[in-house]
Design a protein around this motif. Structure first.
Motif, PDB file in Angstrom:
ATOM      1  N   SER A  97      15.382  36.438  23.127  1.00 51.90           N
ATOM      2  CA  SER A  97      16.729  36.968  22.597  1.00 51.90           C
ATOM      3  C   SER A  97      16.576  38.491  22.365  1.00 51.90           C
ATOM      4  CB  SER A  97      17.536  36.171  21.697  1.00 51.90           C
ATOM      5  OG  SER A  97      17.123  36.715  20.415  1.00 51.90           O
ATOM      6  N   ASP A  98      17.670  39.360  21.866  1.00 49.81           N
ATOM      7  CA  ASP A  98      17.445  40.911  21.572  1.00 49.81           C
ATOM      8  C   ASP A  98      18.101  40.738  20.053  1.00 49.81           C
ATOM      9  OD1 ASP A  98      20.093  40.618  22.117  1.00 49.81           O
ATOM     10  OD2 ASP A  98      20.027  42.177  23.372  1.00 49.81           O
ATOM     11  N   SER A 140      10.939  45.198  17.837  1.00 49.60           N
ATOM     12  CA  SER A 140      10.275  46.468  18.444  1.00 49.60           C
ATOM     13  C   SER A 140       8.840  46.541  18.432  1.00 49.60           C
ATOM     14  CB  SER A 140      11.211  47.656  18.015  1.00 49.60           C
ATOM     15  OG  SER A 140      10.443  48.582  18.422  1.00 49.60           O
ATOM     16  N   ARG A 157       9.662  37.198  20.069  1.00 48.93           N
ATOM     17  CA  ARG A 157      10.410  36.452  21.013  1.00 48.93           C
ATOM     18  C   ARG A 157      12.104  36.965  20.780  1.00 48.93           C
ATOM     19  NH1 ARG A 157      10.900  32.919  25.037  1.00 48.93           N
ATOM     20  NH2 ARG A 157      12.852  31.553  24.640  1.00 48.93           N
ATOM     21  N   LEU A 158      12.333  37.207  19.504  1.00 49.90           N
ATOM     22  CA  LEU A 158      13.615  37.635  19.107  1.00 49.90           C
ATOM     23  C   LEU A 158      14.064  39.000  19.081  1.00 49.90           C
ATOM     24  CD1 LEU A 158      13.863  35.349  15.949  1.00 49.90           C
ATOM     25  CD2 LEU A 158      15.074  35.011  17.842  1.00 49.90           C
ATOM     26  N   GLY A 159      13.139  39.643  19.942  1.00 47.72           N
ATOM     27  CA  GLY A 159      13.284  41.016  20.470  1.00 47.72           C
ATOM     28  C   GLY A 159      12.713  42.267  19.469  1.00 47.72           C
ATOM     29  N   LYS A 203      16.283  43.277  17.823  1.00 48.59           N
ATOM     30  CA  LYS A 203      15.937  44.502  18.582  1.00 48.59           C
ATOM     31  C   LYS A 203      16.423  45.871  17.552  1.00 48.59           C
ATOM     32  CE  LYS A 203      19.899  45.826  21.591  1.00 48.59           C
ATOM     33  NZ  LYS A 203      20.500  45.844  22.994  1.00 48.59           N
TER      34      LYS A 203
END
Lengths: 223, 223
Positions: A217-218, A183, A179-181, A221
């Motif tokens: 959010s990202d 990969s 969920r926090l981006g 990422k």
């Protein structure tokens, strides 16, 4: 018995979600529950403080017993309802040792996620440093490398073929990461683990409501 | 069975001490053990990394099982040697619920101690702030206030009259606090708890050697 239980929980609170999965696995549906808004800081209200003096979620009452720490609630429920629902502590010493080791390695993993997510909340503006943020991210990257290695060696679950207490506590953290981006491409074993469990009934039934309706959010990422 | 166990430990490492107390309580003396120098950074050597990829102490092998997290080692040993030595998880739901809750509240307590003790080690010079140090100390003060309250309400031990797993993990942290200069006068319940358990055979036999011969610090004297 579930009618004697009261859970105050937060949507997206990893420790709350653990207890909710646990209650499903032990077939303890029908407990009293109330969604507490973390955004509105309702976890600092008297209603929560009466059960959890730390002002944190979950706040969980099981009969007259207070079990606010998610691990405490999980262990207590497993012990009190051994033969009800899913058996979550395996008997075989091999699976049990691996289960306990992963269960408690999930503590530093979650801490490392929280250090990043709550950095701006915990650290006042004048004390913030990009180098600290970078170091926290490196810490999480090293941590996730360990978990990729662990998950590469197991079947569907953390301690082998069976779903255990280790998965109850770890799965919500894994989901939080994505969920926090995080990969999927860089973490294929974690992704495979996530996909193999995301439709499990106990998990689906308790998925944090706002995670279903609002984007994440990202933040992670680049990790 | 103890002959199949290998413990690499550090003097003054709270997690190492927990496992050593546990092994005594379960009458598992005679295990292979080696004192690792934290000062010389021997915990980052291949010998430790072969057992504990985190490069932390303890590194514990129990037969072919690896249980490096102190809580994991404690739970596994209690489960595998239920009827040997001290029974450390009480049967009564009252004592058990309290035991689990305190056992897992000992996690944030230890984190808060470590945040203060390792501040200069973890935070590079250019990122240090007196206000952060002060905030960490306030966090520990609030935490200790909770524990004073808990200990005021119990008999000798954390979950009542019996020594349990909660004491195995909490006592080393309590001792560490006093070694760091915590005031006995300001924390009378904690002091009483410490005094009631410090001569317990499992604890005396495993007291960190350099804590017996060298002075502590006054890092926490104002708390």
């Amino acid at each position: 018995m579930a009618k004697d239980m009261t859970l105050l929980w937060g949507s997206g609170s990893v420790p709350s979600w653990r207890v909710m999965i646990m209650l499903e696995e032990k077939q303890l549906q029908g407990y009293n529950q109330k969604l507490i808004s973390l955004q509105k800081k309702e976890h600092k209200t008297q209603e929560v403080l009466d059960i959890n003096p730390r002002g944190q979620l979950p706040a969980f009452k099981c009969g007259k017993h207070i079990l606010n720490e998610s691990y405490a609630a999980c262990f207590f429920l497993e012990n009190q309802y051994k033969s009800q629902g899913t058996k979550l502590i395996p008997d075989s010493p091999d699976a049990q040792a691996l289960m306990y080791q992963r269960l408690f390695e999930a503590v530093p993993l979650y801490q490392k996620i929280v250090e990043i997510v709550l950095y701006n909340y915990r650290v006042p503006e004048g004390e913030r440093h990009d180098s600290a943020v970078q170091r926290n991210k490196e810490g999480l990257t090293a941590e996730l490398k360990l978990w990729e290695g662990y998950l590469n060696k197991t079947d569907c679950c953390l301690a082998g073929k069976e779903f255990t207490l280790a998965d109850v506590v770890f799965f919500p953290s894994a989901t939080f990461l994505f969920r926090l981006g995080l990969s999927s491409e860089r973490y294929p074993a974690l992704t495979k683990y996530y996909n193999s469990l995301k439709d499990r009934p106990s998990i689906k039934a308790t998925w944090p409501p706002h995670w279903q309706t609002s984007p994440g959010s990202d933040m992670l990422k680049t990790i």
